[in-house]
Design a protein around this motif. Structure first.
Motif, short mmCIF file in Angstrom:
data_model
loop_
_atom_site.label_atom_id
_atom_site.label_comp_id
_atom_site.label_asym_id
_atom_site.label_seq_id
_atom_site.Cartn_x
_atom_site.Cartn_y
_atom_site.Cartn_z
N VAL A 230 0.85 -1.20 0.00
CA VAL A 230 0.00 0.00 0.00
C VAL A 230 0.89 1.25 0.00
O VAL A 230 0.47 2.33 0.42
N ALA A 231 2.12 1.08 -0.51
CA ALA A 231 3.11 2.16 -0.49
C ALA A 231 2.59 3.45 -1.13
O ALA A 231 3.04 4.54 -0.78
N GLU A 232 1.65 3.32 -2.06
CA GLU A 232 1.25 4.53 -2.81
C GLU A 232 0.05 5.27 -2.26
O GLU A 232 -0.48 6.16 -2.90
N ILE A 233 -0.40 4.87 -1.08
CA ILE A 233 -1.55 5.57 -0.51
C ILE A 233 -1.09 6.89 0.14
O ILE A 233 -1.82 7.85 0.19
N THR A 234 0.15 6.93 0.59
CA THR A 234 0.64 8.16 1.21
C THR A 234 2.00 8.57 0.63
O THR A 234 2.60 7.82 -0.13
N GLY A 235 2.43 9.79 0.98
CA GLY A 235 3.74 10.25 0.51
C GLY A 235 3.69 11.27 -0.60
O GLY A 235 4.54 11.28 -1.49
N GLY A 236 2.68 12.13 -0.55
CA GLY A 236 2.62 13.27 -1.48
C GLY A 236 1.90 12.98 -2.76
O GLY A 236 0.73 13.27 -2.92
N THR A 237 2.63 12.39 -3.73
CA THR A 237 1.99 12.07 -5.00
C THR A 237 2.71 10.87 -5.63
O THR A 237 3.55 10.26 -4.99
N GLU A 238 2.35 10.55 -6.86
CA GLU A 238 2.87 9.33 -7.49
C GLU A 238 4.40 9.33 -7.64
O GLU A 238 4.99 10.36 -7.90
N PRO A 239 5.01 8.14 -7.50
CA PRO A 239 6.47 8.06 -7.67
C PRO A 239 6.86 8.03 -9.16
O PRO A 239 6.01 8.15 -10.03
N SER A 240 8.14 7.80 -9.43
CA SER A 240 8.63 7.71 -10.80
C SER A 240 8.13 6.42 -11.45
O SER A 240 8.12 5.36 -10.81
N PRO A 241 7.75 6.48 -12.73
CA PRO A 241 7.31 5.24 -13.41
C PRO A 241 8.40 4.17 -13.41
O PRO A 241 8.10 2.97 -13.48
N LYS A 242 9.66 4.60 -13.30
CA LYS A 242 10.78 3.64 -13.33
C LYS A 242 10.81 2.72 -12.10
O LYS A 242 11.53 1.73 -12.08
N ILE A 243 10.06 3.08 -11.07
CA ILE A 243 10.14 2.33 -9.82
C ILE A 243 9.45 0.96 -9.90
O ILE A 243 9.80 0.04 -9.17
N TYR A 244 8.51 0.81 -10.84
CA TYR A 244 7.69 -0.41 -10.85
C TYR A 244 8.49 -1.69 -11.13
O TYR A 244 8.22 -2.73 -10.54
N GLU A 245 9.45 -1.56 -12.01
CA GLU A 245 10.31 -2.71 -12.31
C GLU A 245 11.03 -3.15 -11.02
O GLU A 245 11.12 -4.33 -10.70
N LYS A 246 11.50 -2.15 -10.26
CA LYS A 246 12.25 -2.45 -9.02
C LYS A 246 11.33 -3.03 -7.95
O LYS A 246 11.72 -3.91 -7.19
N ILE A 247 10.10 -2.53 -7.90
CA ILE A 247 9.13 -3.04 -6.91
C ILE A 247 8.83 -4.51 -7.21
O ILE A 247 8.79 -5.35 -6.30
N ALA A 248 8.66 -4.82 -8.51
CA ALA A 248 8.38 -6.21 -8.90
C ALA A 248 9.57 -7.11 -8.54
O ALA A 248 9.39 -8.20 -7.99
N GLN A 249 10.77 -6.63 -8.82
CA GLN A 249 11.98 -7.40 -8.50
C GLN A 249 12.12 -7.61 -6.99
O GLN A 249 12.69 -8.60 -6.54
N ALA A 250 11.60 -6.66 -6.21
CA ALA A 250 11.71 -6.75 -4.75
C ALA A 250 10.74 -7.78 -4.17
O ALA A 250 10.77 -8.05 -2.97
N GLY A 251 9.85 -8.31 -5.01
CA GLY A 251 8.96 -9.37 -4.52
C GLY A 251 7.52 -8.97 -4.28
O GLY A 251 6.74 -9.74 -3.72
N ILE A 252 7.15 -7.77 -4.70
CA ILE A 252 5.76 -7.33 -4.55
C ILE A 252 4.95 -7.87 -5.74
O ILE A 252 5.43 -7.84 -6.89
N GLY A 253 3.74 -8.33 -5.48
CA GLY A 253 2.89 -8.84 -6.54
C GLY A 253 1.78 -7.87 -6.95
O GLY A 253 1.41 -7.76 -8.11
N THR A 254 1.26 -7.15 -5.94
CA THR A 254 0.12 -6.25 -6.19
C THR A 254 0.31 -4.94 -5.45
O THR A 254 0.73 -4.92 -4.29
N ILE A 255 -0.01 -3.85 -6.14
CA ILE A 255 0.03 -2.54 -5.49
C ILE A 255 -1.39 -2.01 -5.39
O ILE A 255 -2.15 -2.05 -6.36
#
Ligand code: FE2
Length: 317
Positions: A230-255
């Protein structure tokens, strides 16, 4: 309650719910102070002293016209001059609260985005990668808000003599914690289960009626959730689009997020991440409502406007 008490309560509630923990936030505030001590006298004059006690500079007191006891408030997701005129029309509004940042808080929106580095790190993204990608995005957001007419609504409140504050990340933290705790407890197997859970939360249930309910942006109902973030519910606004590849590699399945731009959606799709967009106004409402319940407890009357789906949880406990 007076305006300052309401503001302090919001900041403290935001800190209590902060994913970095109370200690993590205190460390950050201490660092700000140490940085300040090293500045020259001229630099000190420009320093925002509020940052010693408030880790969410997108949440602030914007105008105090009359420092009185607050009995009735007008609260909206976006407060613009139209809502200030609405307050005038209603007549006996003691304070106006905007969720989205205005004035100085809008100019400082990017400052809260550092929070996302830690949250991404908790999700398994190495801190150097999170910091590197967020730095780029934070600078982009800072330039983006720079061109806006920050003071427009604040000026209207000043002219018409209204008290005005905005509470952004302080409230978004409450929504993020609420969702995280429930999602971790339930251990959903498929996106369908996660969607059914979201649709039962009153704010999302209500949003469904106006066509703004939770939606699967990437994936299908049959997909397994894997680890949910649920990382994207808080923290100002949307992160960089480049982060998704890294999030997937880190083991997250669903955001589970509030909103997502098309470029980010495509990146997430390429990385085989499932994306569930809970809804913007509804997710914002959830966080704001959890705070407003604290004010309702103190006998303050709340008039919701501008996209706020007011749900009180006081009678549900
Ligand atoms: Fe928002």
């Amino acid at each position: 309650m007076k305006i300052e008490e309401i503001y302090n309560l919001a900041i403290n509630k935001g800190i209590e719910a902060d994913f970095r923990g109370k200690e993590g936030v205190e460390k950050l505030l201490k660092r700000k102070k140490e940085k300040y001590e090293k500045l020259s006298e001229k630099e000190k004059e420009e320093f925002d002293l509020e940052s010693f006690k408030n880790p969410y500079l997108d949440s602030r007191i914007l105008n105090i016209a009359e420092d009185k006891e607050i009995k009735k408030i007008l609260v909206g997701i976006d407060i613009e001059p139209a809502e200030i005129l609405l307050a005038k029309e209603i007549g006996d509004i003691d304070l106006i609260i905007s969720h989205h940042p205005l004035g100085k808080a809008l100019a400082n929106l990017h400052e809260v985005m550092e929070l996302q580095c830690d949250v991404l790190n908790q999700d398994g993204v190495p801190i150097n990668i999170a910091e590197g990608l967020m730095k780029e995005r934070i600078e982009e957001v800072a330039r983006g808000v720079n061109r806006l007419n920050h003071q427009r609504t604040v000026d209207t409140a000043k002219i018409l003599g209204f008290n005005l504050i905005c509470l952004h990340t302080a409230c978004d933290n409450l929504a993020a914690k609420f969702l995280k705790e429930k999602i971790e407890k339930e251990k959903f197997e498929r996106l369908e289960d996660l969607m059914n859970f979201l649709k039962e939360i009153p704010e999302y249930k209500e949003a469904l009626k106006s066509g703004a309910g939770p939606k699967i942006f990437v994936g299908v109902e049959e997909n397994r959730c894997g680890k949910i973030s649920v990382a994207e519910i808080t923290g100002g606004t949307e992160p960089s689009p480049k982060i998704y590849e890294k999030i997937a590699q880190a083991g997250i399945g669903t955001i589970v997020g509030m909103h997502m731009g098309e470029e980010s959606r495509k990146e997430a799709e390429t990385s085989n991440l499932n994306i569930v967009i809970a809804g913007h106004m509804s997710s914002d409402s959830l966080g704001v409502n959890l705070f407003l319940d604290e004010l309702e407890k103190k006998g303050i009357e709340i008039i919701p406007c501008s996209g706020l789906i007011r749900v009180s949880r006081l009678d549900r406990k």
